[in-house]
Design a protein around this motif. Structure first.
Motif, short mmCIF file in Angstrom:
data_model
loop_
_atom_site.label_atom_id
_atom_site.label_comp_id
_atom_site.label_asym_id
_atom_site.label_seq_id
_atom_site.Cartn_x
_atom_site.Cartn_y
_atom_site.Cartn_z
N ALA A 30 78.81 23.29 39.99
CA ALA A 30 79.59 23.01 38.77
C ALA A 30 79.11 23.79 37.56
O ALA A 30 79.70 23.67 36.50
N TYR A 31 78.07 24.58 37.67
CA TYR A 31 77.55 25.29 36.51
C TYR A 31 77.97 26.74 36.52
O TYR A 31 77.79 27.45 37.50
N MET A 32 78.57 27.17 35.42
CA MET A 32 78.97 28.56 35.26
C MET A 32 77.83 29.34 34.61
O MET A 32 77.06 28.76 33.85
N GLN A 33 77.76 30.59 34.85
CA GLN A 33 76.77 31.43 34.17
C GLN A 33 77.38 32.08 32.97
O GLN A 33 78.51 32.28 32.84
N ILE B 157 80.56 23.01 34.05
CA ILE B 157 79.76 22.97 32.83
C ILE B 157 79.15 24.35 32.63
O ILE B 157 78.47 24.87 33.52
N SER B 158 79.37 24.92 31.46
CA SER B 158 78.82 26.24 31.18
C SER B 158 77.31 26.14 30.97
O SER B 158 76.76 25.06 30.75
N THR B 159 76.64 27.25 31.05
CA THR B 159 75.20 27.29 30.82
C THR B 159 74.87 26.78 29.43
O THR B 159 73.92 26.01 29.24
N LYS B 160 75.67 27.18 28.45
CA LYS B 160 75.45 26.74 27.08
C LYS B 160 75.59 25.22 26.98
O LYS B 160 74.78 24.56 26.33
N ASP B 161 76.62 24.66 27.61
CA ASP B 161 76.80 23.20 27.62
C ASP B 161 75.63 22.52 28.31
O ASP B 161 75.15 21.48 27.86
N HIS B 162 75.18 23.09 29.41
CA HIS B 162 74.05 22.51 30.15
C HIS B 162 72.80 22.48 29.27
O HIS B 162 72.07 21.48 29.24
N LEU B 163 72.55 23.56 28.54
CA LEU B 163 71.40 23.60 27.64
C LEU B 163 71.52 22.57 26.53
O LEU B 163 70.54 21.93 26.15
N TYR B 164 72.74 22.40 26.02
CA TYR B 164 72.96 21.41 24.97
C TYR B 164 72.72 20.00 25.52
O TYR B 164 72.11 19.15 24.86
N LEU B 165 73.17 19.73 26.73
CA LEU B 165 72.95 18.42 27.35
C LEU B 165 71.46 18.17 27.55
O LEU B 165 70.97 17.05 27.36
N GLN B 166 70.71 19.20 27.93
CA GLN B 166 69.26 19.06 28.06
C GLN B 166 68.65 18.71 26.70
O GLN B 166 67.76 17.86 26.62
N ASP B 167 69.13 19.36 25.64
CA ASP B 167 68.65 19.05 24.29
C ASP B 167 68.96 17.59 23.94
O ASP B 167 68.11 16.89 23.37
N MET B 168 70.16 17.14 24.27
CA MET B 168 70.53 15.75 23.97
C MET B 168 69.60 14.78 24.70
O MET B 168 69.18 13.76 24.12
N LEU B 169 69.29 15.08 25.95
CA LEU B 169 68.35 14.23 26.68
C LEU B 169 66.98 14.21 25.98
O LEU B 169 66.39 13.14 25.80
#
Length: 83
Positions: free
Chosen positions: A80-83, A14-26
């Motif tokens: 699993a997180y890319m920078q 999961i890219s950093t951008k995807d991780h941030l988007y998932l946090q927003d979804m939460l």
């Protein structure tokens, strides 16, 4: 119109951008759940109160599904997180 299906499981990385988007979804689901609960408490119309409770439960379910997917992905791939 073509129907697009989403992923059923998260990708292995999961890219950093995807991780941030998932946090927003939460956060969006948590906020919607809280607002629905608050409005249901204020509501006098029982049918509307029931519907608001159902909406709040739906957002609570979505929140838990996203969180569980993130937990499973983290357990299976600790890096699993890319920078």
């Amino acid at each position: 119109m073509q129907h697009q299906q989403g992923m059923t499981t998260p990708p292995p990385v999961i890219s950093t951008k995807d991780h941030l988007y998932l946090q927003d979804m939460l956060n969006w689901n948590l906020l919607a759940m809280k607002k629905a609960h608050f409005m249901a408490d204020q509501c006098q119309d029982q049918s509307l109160k029931t519907e608001l409770d159902r909406v709040g439960q739906m957002h609570h379910h979505h929140y838990n599904v996203i969180l569980e997917q993130l937990r499973q992905n983290q357990t299976q791939n600790p890096s699993a997180y890319m920078q």
